[in-house]
Enzyme design. Structure first.
Site, PDB file in Angstrom:
ATOM      1  N   ASP A  23       0.832  -1.214   0.000  1.00 36.44           N
ATOM      2  CA  ASP A  23       0.000   0.000   0.000  1.00 36.44           C
ATOM      3  C   ASP A  23       0.865   1.262   0.000  1.00 36.44           C
ATOM      4  O   ASP A  23       1.993   1.247   0.482  1.00 36.44           O
ATOM      5  CB  ASP A  23      -0.903  -0.027   1.246  1.00 36.44           C
ATOM      6  CG  ASP A  23      -2.059   0.947   1.129  1.00 36.44           C
ATOM      7  OD1 ASP A  23      -2.307   1.471   0.018  1.00 36.44           O
ATOM      8  OD2 ASP A  23      -2.710   1.198   2.160  1.00 36.44           O
ATOM      9  N   GLY A  26       0.318   5.451  -4.410  1.00 34.73           N
ATOM     10  CA  GLY A  26      -0.253   6.726  -4.862  1.00 34.73           C
ATOM     11  C   GLY A  26       0.217   7.881  -4.006  1.00 34.73           C
ATOM     12  O   GLY A  26       0.663   8.922  -4.514  1.00 34.73           O
ATOM     13  N   ARG A  27       0.180   7.697  -2.663  1.00 35.50           N
ATOM     14  CA  ARG A  27       0.601   8.768  -1.752  1.00 35.50           C
ATOM     15  C   ARG A  27       2.094   9.065  -1.911  1.00 35.50           C
ATOM     16  O   ARG A  27       2.520  10.210  -1.896  1.00 35.50           O
ATOM     17  CB  ARG A  27       0.286   8.380  -0.294  1.00 35.50           C
ATOM     18  CG  ARG A  27      -1.144   8.703   0.112  1.00 35.50           C
ATOM     19  CD  ARG A  27      -1.526   8.002   1.380  1.00 35.50           C
ATOM     20  NE  ARG A  27      -1.744   6.584   1.146  1.00 35.50           N
ATOM     21  CZ  ARG A  27      -1.791   5.673   2.096  1.00 35.50           C
ATOM     22  NH1 ARG A  27      -1.604   6.023   3.347  1.00 35.50           N
ATOM     23  NH2 ARG A  27      -2.021   4.417   1.805  1.00 35.50           N
ATOM     24  N   HIS A  40       3.244   3.330  -8.753  1.00 37.45           N
ATOM     25  CA  HIS A  40       3.077   1.905  -9.092  1.00 37.45           C
ATOM     26  C   HIS A  40       4.325   1.387  -9.820  1.00 37.45           C
ATOM     27  O   HIS A  40       4.783   0.277  -9.570  1.00 37.45           O
ATOM     28  CB  HIS A  40       1.836   1.703  -9.958  1.00 37.45           C
ATOM     29  CG  HIS A  40       0.551   2.105  -9.286  1.00 37.45           C
ATOM     30  ND1 HIS A  40       0.246   1.730  -8.005  1.00 37.45           N
ATOM     31  CD2 HIS A  40      -0.505   2.852  -9.714  1.00 37.45           C
ATOM     32  CE1 HIS A  40      -0.937   2.217  -7.659  1.00 37.45           C
ATOM     33  NE2 HIS A  40      -1.407   2.902  -8.680  1.00 37.45           N
ATOM     34  N   GLU A  70     -12.065  -4.272  -5.469  1.00 37.54           N
ATOM     35  CA  GLU A  70     -12.487  -2.868  -5.319  1.00 37.54           C
ATOM     36  C   GLU A  70     -11.660  -1.922  -6.194  1.00 37.54           C
ATOM     37  O   GLU A  70     -12.128  -0.833  -6.556  1.00 37.54           O
ATOM     38  CB  GLU A  70     -12.386  -2.437  -3.851  1.00 37.54           C
ATOM     39  CG  GLU A  70     -13.380  -3.106  -2.911  1.00 37.54           C
ATOM     40  CD  GLU A  70     -13.017  -4.545  -2.515  1.00 37.54           C
ATOM     41  OE1 GLU A  70     -11.840  -4.944  -2.680  1.00 37.54           O
ATOM     42  OE2 GLU A  70     -13.923  -5.280  -2.067  1.00 37.54           O
ATOM     43  N   LEU A 134      10.932 -20.488  -4.712  1.00 43.78           N
ATOM     44  CA  LEU A 134       9.969 -19.609  -4.038  1.00 43.78           C
ATOM     45  C   LEU A 134       8.673 -19.598  -4.852  1.00 43.78           C
ATOM     46  O   LEU A 134       8.706 -19.465  -6.081  1.00 43.78           O
ATOM     47  CB  LEU A 134      10.525 -18.175  -3.953  1.00 43.78           C
ATOM     48  CG  LEU A 134       9.543 -17.103  -3.477  1.00 43.78           C
ATOM     49  CD1 LEU A 134       9.177 -17.304  -2.003  1.00 43.78           C
ATOM     50  CD2 LEU A 134      10.136 -15.694  -3.666  1.00 43.78           C
ATOM     51  N   SER A 199      -8.411  -5.098   4.763  1.00 40.35           N
ATOM     52  CA  SER A 199      -8.943  -4.707   3.448  1.00 40.35           C
ATOM     53  C   SER A 199      -9.329  -5.890   2.544  1.00 40.35           C
ATOM     54  O   SER A 199      -8.884  -5.964   1.397  1.00 40.35           O
ATOM     55  CB  SER A 199      -7.955  -3.797   2.720  1.00 40.35           C
ATOM     56  OG  SER A 199      -7.781  -2.605   3.415  1.00 40.35           O
TER      57      SER A 199
HETATM   58  C1  FPP Z   1      -1.626   0.186  -3.533  1.00 37.96           C
HETATM   59  O1  FPP Z   1      -1.200   1.526  -3.500  1.00 37.96           O
HETATM   60  C2  FPP Z   1      -1.048  -0.522  -4.675  1.00 37.96           C
HETATM   61  C3  FPP Z   1      -1.772  -1.056  -5.698  1.00 37.96           C
HETATM   62  C4  FPP Z   1      -3.230  -0.968  -5.799  1.00 37.96           C
HETATM   63  C5  FPP Z   1      -1.110  -1.723  -6.830  1.00 37.96           C
HETATM   64  C6  FPP Z   1       0.125  -2.481  -6.486  1.00 37.96           C
HETATM   65  C7  FPP Z   1       0.884  -2.721  -7.731  1.00 37.96           C
HETATM   66  C8  FPP Z   1       2.238  -2.739  -7.823  1.00 37.96           C
HETATM   67  C9  FPP Z   1       3.143  -2.632  -6.675  1.00 37.96           C
HETATM   68  C10 FPP Z   1       2.911  -2.870  -9.122  1.00 37.96           C
HETATM   69  C11 FPP Z   1       2.545  -4.067  -9.938  1.00 37.96           C
HETATM   70  C12 FPP Z   1       2.793  -5.338  -9.267  1.00 37.96           C
HETATM   71  C13 FPP Z   1       3.214  -6.446  -9.869  1.00 37.96           C
HETATM   72  C14 FPP Z   1       3.213  -7.707  -9.096  1.00 37.96           C
HETATM   73  C15 FPP Z   1       3.681  -6.459 -11.244  1.00 37.96           C
HETATM   74  P1  FPP Z   1      -2.315   2.639  -3.622  1.00 37.96           P
HETATM   75  O2  FPP Z   1      -2.441   3.007  -5.062  1.00 37.96           O
HETATM   76  O3  FPP Z   1      -3.560   2.174  -2.979  1.00 37.96           O
HETATM   77  O4  FPP Z   1      -1.657   3.814  -2.824  1.00 37.96           O
HETATM   78  P2  FPP Z   1      -2.435   4.907  -1.960  1.00 37.96           P
HETATM   79  O5  FPP Z   1      -3.068   4.175  -0.815  1.00 37.96           O
HETATM   80  O6  FPP Z   1      -1.333   5.804  -1.532  1.00 37.96           O
HETATM   81  O7  FPP Z   1      -3.426   5.561  -2.857  1.00 37.96           O
END
Ligand code: FPP
Length: 254
Positions: A23, A26-27, A40, A70, A134, A199
């Site tokens: 998580d 975005g922030r 990301h 979601e 793994l 979540s």
């Molecule tokens: C949550 O941060 C992250 C995600 C919804 C996507 C996670 C994806 C990656 C790390 C990259 C792709 C992964 C692979 C395995 C190829 P958020 O966007 O909810 O952040 P926020 O809470 O700050 O808005």
């Protein structure tokens, strides 16, 4: 730094399965004045670090919550960018993951993913199916309530079809109807970015997992942070509803 922490890990007590809610992408990006998708992209570097750290520490299963049911409600541009990132990452990382003995699995509503993602994932799963160093499990279009609903429907259908007796429905049997039927339950769940929630992630499987929360955003999470989480886990007493003395006596008699 990470190598010295690795020496502090007790190799006899390494969690067999670690699950991570990645998580804060975005922030992290917004704090740097960048677009969310930049977070990301940087998050993929952290995925690589986590995979390497698990191999070095001797963890056998790593489940990553990459896209929740979601998350489909996010702006279309972000959803499209995440799906494209998934495909690009599979393209660039699969050969190296395969060489390093990583086996890929996917849990979630596979059919809801774009066709190109389904195709890349199917190829990667087939390519790595005999690997043993793994197991990396990507939770994609996944939510625990969806998974439990699907399992309940399948159990009800098997009862209706006469394949299953109601009396035979046990906790273990329910596990065999979940997406994770072939996977052990995680002992440790890590969530980054300071949010202390599960979540809709692996609700059935995390029943006895140790939960570890860190304020770091996912793009800042590196090997040493995973090692710190394992060391923290190793210093906890896992009682499974028993009392402390029972656990200590059991360890002595083992
Ligand atoms: C949550 O941060 C992250 C995600 C919804 C996507 C996670 C994806 C990656 C790390 C990259 C792709 C992964 C692979 C395995 C190829 P958020 O966007 O909810 O952040 P926020 O809470 O700050 O808005």
């Amino acid at each position: 730094m990470s190598q010295s922490l690795l020496t502090h890990i007790n190799k006899q007590k390494v969690p067999n399965h670690i699950a991570i809610i990645m998580d804060g992408n975005g922030r992290w990006a917004k704090e740097k004045g960048k677009d969310r998708i930049f977070g990301h992209y940087e998050g993929v570097i952290s995925v690589r670090s986590a995979v390497e750290a698990c191999v070095e520490a001797g963890v056998n299963y790593l489940t990553l919550y990459a896209f929740s049911t979601e998350n489909w409600n996010r702006p279309k541009a972000e959803v499209d960018a995440l799906m494209e990132l998934l495909v690009n990452t599979l393209n660039t990382e699969m050969v190296s993951l395969h060489k390093n003995g990583v086996r890929l699995h996917v849990i979630g509503d596979f059919k809801s993913l774009p066709a190109i993602c389904q195709q890349q994932l199917s190829e990667a799963i087939a390519l790595t199916k005999n690997n043993t160093s793994l197991n990396v499990v990507l939770a994609l279009s996944y939510s625990a309530k969806w998974e439990i609903k699907e399992a309940t429907k399948a159990i009800a259908q098997d009862v209706l079809d006469g394949k299953l007796n109601v009396e035979d429905i046990s906790e273990d049997l329910i596990s065999t109807y979940l997406n994770t039927a072939h996977l052990p339950d995680p002992e440790l769940m890590i969530r980054t970015s300071g949010e202390c929630r599960i979540s809709n992630f692996l609700l059935y499987q995390l029943a006895y997992a140790e939960l570890y929360f860190t304020n770091l955003h996912w793009p800042d999470f590196r090997k040493e942070h995973l090692f710190e989480a394992i060391i923290n886990y190793q210093n906890r007493e896992r009682r499974f509803g028993k009392i402390s003395e029972q656990i200590i006596n059991n360890e002595v008699s083992n």
